[in-house]
Motif scaffolding. Sequence first.
Motif, PDB file in Angstrom:
ATOM      1  N   VAL A  19       0.826  -1.112  -0.048  1.00 54.83           N
ATOM      2  CA  VAL A  19      -0.012  -0.048   0.083  1.00 54.83           C
ATOM      3  C   VAL A  19       0.970   1.195  -0.099  1.00 54.83           C
ATOM      4  N   SER A  20       1.917   1.187   0.597  1.00 57.71           N
ATOM      5  CA  SER A  20       2.878   2.352   0.819  1.00 57.71           C
ATOM      6  C   SER A  20       3.415   2.552  -0.386  1.00 57.71           C
ATOM      7  N   ALA A  21       3.753   1.442  -1.043  1.00 58.07           N
ATOM      8  CA  ALA A  21       4.281   1.740  -2.682  1.00 58.07           C
ATOM      9  C   ALA A  21       3.355   2.268  -3.622  1.00 58.07           C
ATOM     10  N   LEU A  22       2.096   1.821  -3.383  1.00 58.68           N
ATOM     11  CA  LEU A  22       1.079   2.217  -4.616  1.00 58.68           C
ATOM     12  C   LEU A  22       0.920   3.650  -4.161  1.00 58.68           C
ATOM     13  N   SER A  23       0.882   4.182  -2.838  1.00 59.39           N
ATOM     14  CA  SER A  23       0.599   5.576  -2.403  1.00 59.39           C
ATOM     15  C   SER A  23       1.770   6.605  -2.904  1.00 59.39           C
ATOM     16  N   ALA A  24       2.899   6.030  -3.363  1.00 56.44           N
ATOM     17  CA  ALA A  24       3.954   6.805  -3.287  1.00 56.44           C
ATOM     18  C   ALA A  24       4.048   7.461  -4.573  1.00 56.44           C
ATOM     19  N   HIS A  25       3.076   7.296  -5.617  1.00 57.67           N
ATOM     20  CA  HIS A  25       3.119   7.877  -6.922  1.00 57.67           C
ATOM     21  C   HIS A  25       1.479   8.146  -7.396  1.00 57.67           C
ATOM     22  N   SER A  26       1.060   8.916  -7.882  1.00 56.41           N
ATOM     23  CA  SER A  26      -0.131   9.397  -8.321  1.00 56.41           C
ATOM     24  C   SER A  26      -0.410   8.648  -9.737  1.00 56.41           C
ATOM     25  N   ASP A  27       0.604   8.263 -10.438  1.00 57.42           N
ATOM     26  CA  ASP A  27       0.510   7.687 -11.636  1.00 57.42           C
ATOM     27  C   ASP A  27      -0.133   6.260 -11.559  1.00 57.42           C
ATOM     28  N   PRO A  28      -1.327   5.948 -12.395  1.00 58.21           N
ATOM     29  CA  PRO A  28      -1.709   4.782 -12.494  1.00 58.21           C
ATOM     30  C   PRO A  28      -0.787   3.725 -13.079  1.00 58.21           C
ATOM     31  N   GLU A  29      -0.010   4.156 -14.212  1.00 58.85           N
ATOM     32  CA  GLU A  29       0.790   3.048 -14.787  1.00 58.85           C
ATOM     33  C   GLU A  29       1.788   2.660 -13.917  1.00 58.85           C
ATOM     34  N   TYR A  30       2.305   3.648 -12.990  1.00 61.22           N
ATOM     35  CA  TYR A  30       3.398   3.304 -12.069  1.00 61.22           C
ATOM     36  C   TYR A  30       2.843   2.441 -11.044  1.00 61.22           C
ATOM     37  N   ARG A  31       1.596   2.418 -10.454  1.00 60.07           N
ATOM     38  CA  ARG A  31       0.971   1.668  -9.539  1.00 60.07           C
ATOM     39  C   ARG A  31       0.952   0.347 -10.082  1.00 60.07           C
ATOM     40  N   LEU A  32       0.645   0.214 -11.218  1.00 60.39           N
ATOM     41  CA  LEU A  32       0.315  -0.927 -12.051  1.00 60.39           C
ATOM     42  C   LEU A  32       1.891  -1.794 -12.139  1.00 60.39           C
ATOM     43  N   VAL A  34       4.190  -1.500 -10.011  1.00 60.58           N
ATOM     44  CA  VAL A  34       4.585  -1.816  -8.675  1.00 60.58           C
ATOM     45  C   VAL A  34       3.804  -3.218  -8.301  1.00 60.58           C
ATOM     46  N   LEU A  35       2.544  -3.265  -8.719  1.00 62.15           N
ATOM     47  CA  LEU A  35       1.976  -4.530  -8.600  1.00 62.15           C
ATOM     48  C   LEU A  35       2.399  -5.799  -9.190  1.00 62.15           C
ATOM     49  N   LYS A  36       2.711  -5.739 -10.543  1.00 63.06           N
ATOM     50  CA  LYS A  36       3.225  -6.559 -11.295  1.00 63.06           C
ATOM     51  C   LYS A  36       4.591  -7.062 -10.852  1.00 63.06           C
ATOM     52  N   ARG A  37       5.581  -6.042 -10.207  1.00 62.90           N
ATOM     53  CA  ARG A  37       6.736  -6.079  -9.725  1.00 62.90           C
ATOM     54  C   ARG A  37       6.725  -7.206  -8.506  1.00 62.90           C
ATOM     55  N   LEU A  38       5.641  -6.717  -7.717  1.00 57.91           N
ATOM     56  CA  LEU A  38       5.620  -7.833  -6.512  1.00 57.91           C
ATOM     57  C   LEU A  38       5.357  -9.113  -7.168  1.00 57.91           C
ATOM     58  N   VAL A  39       4.284  -9.435  -7.942  1.00 59.71           N
ATOM     59  CA  VAL A  39       4.018 -10.910  -8.307  1.00 59.71           C
ATOM     60  C   VAL A  39       5.540 -11.518  -8.902  1.00 59.71           C
ATOM     61  N   ARG A  40       6.181 -10.662  -9.773  1.00 51.22           N
ATOM     62  CA  ARG A  40       7.424 -11.170 -10.162  1.00 51.22           C
ATOM     63  C   ARG A  40       8.172 -11.697  -9.308  1.00 51.22           C
ATOM     64  N   ARG A  41       8.532 -10.710  -8.230  1.00 44.00           N
ATOM     65  CA  ARG A  41       9.364 -11.165  -7.140  1.00 44.00           C
ATOM     66  C   ARG A  41       8.876 -12.179  -6.467  1.00 44.00           C
ATOM     67  N   LEU A  42       7.713 -12.446  -6.059  1.00 41.96           N
ATOM     68  CA  LEU A  42       7.179 -13.537  -5.452  1.00 41.96           C
ATOM     69  C   LEU A  42       7.556 -14.913  -6.193  1.00 41.96           C
ATOM     70  N   GLY A  43       7.464 -14.809  -7.309  1.00 44.88           N
ATOM     71  CA  GLY A  43       7.726 -16.103  -8.265  1.00 44.88           C
ATOM     72  C   GLY A  43       6.560 -16.485  -9.089  1.00 44.88           C
ATOM     73  N   GLU A  44       6.397 -17.317  -9.971  1.00 42.44           N
ATOM     74  CA  GLU A  44       5.338 -17.875 -10.675  1.00 42.44           C
ATOM     75  C   GLU A  44       4.385 -18.881  -9.581  1.00 42.44           C
ATOM     76  N   GLU A  45       5.354 -19.519  -8.791  1.00 47.13           N
ATOM     77  CA  GLU A  45       4.749 -20.676  -7.923  1.00 47.13           C
ATOM     78  C   GLU A  45       3.961 -19.932  -6.584  1.00 47.13           C
ATOM     79  N   GLN A  46       4.366 -18.746  -6.452  1.00 46.94           N
ATOM     80  CA  GLN A  46       3.917 -17.892  -5.107  1.00 46.94           C
ATOM     81  C   GLN A  46       2.808 -17.138  -5.366  1.00 46.94           C
TER      82      GLN A  46
END
Length: 225
Positions: A19-32, A34-46
């Motif tokens: 939530v803090s990372a999403l709040s850090a920028h007002s650009d919707p593309e940036y927020r997306l 961030v969300l996709k980067r989290l999924v990548r960092r966790l990994g496909e099986e996670q």
Amino acid sequence: MTEPLPTPDALRTAADRLVSALSAHSDPEYRLAVLKRLVRRLGEEQYPLFLRIVGVVAESDDERAQRLLADTFGTALRRMDLPGGALSSWGATGLPEHGAPVAASALSGHFFGATPRRMLGPVEYLVVWHLQRTQRTALSVEGFQASLARMITMLNRSEDARRLYPQKLAADAQNELEGAYTRATRERLAAIAAAWAAGESPERVAAAAADAPATTAHDWVLRDL
């Protein structure tokens, strides 16, 4: 050895950071991103861990955080770029026997070889996980309904997500290609889409998908977050 489940405190910390990372920028593309980067960092099986983190936000009392996350999913839906997770196709062979212990490290792309897999958004992932035979122990009726209702409640805080996600599910329900969905799954996706688009409560939307026969009684623990 199976990987330990994250503690409730660890999940809350991860949700706070998201939530803090999403709040850090007002650009919707940036927020997306961030969300996709989290999924990548966790990994496909996670991907289930990603759903747990999202579930913490959905269960919280922070409506602003819920709206922020829902709006980010709305951006993803407009771009047709949902952060997704992979489940093995329903017709796959070589899956582990039911009830047999399998180490998490064994569930890699190499384990499944050429098994066809498709990236699924959070709602579709829950439906397939519940209804179809995949590389994961099936999600129970109770776990599925609670998880889906909670997800839809949060997504409804975004007008884009509330409007576009049912449309996507309705389109997916018509797709018979690639073997990603069984006929029963497509019927349940269509039922979810219709109930959601009609403005039914999240609980009734979830119930619309829960009348297909459950394959197992095993549950994925989502509570106590």
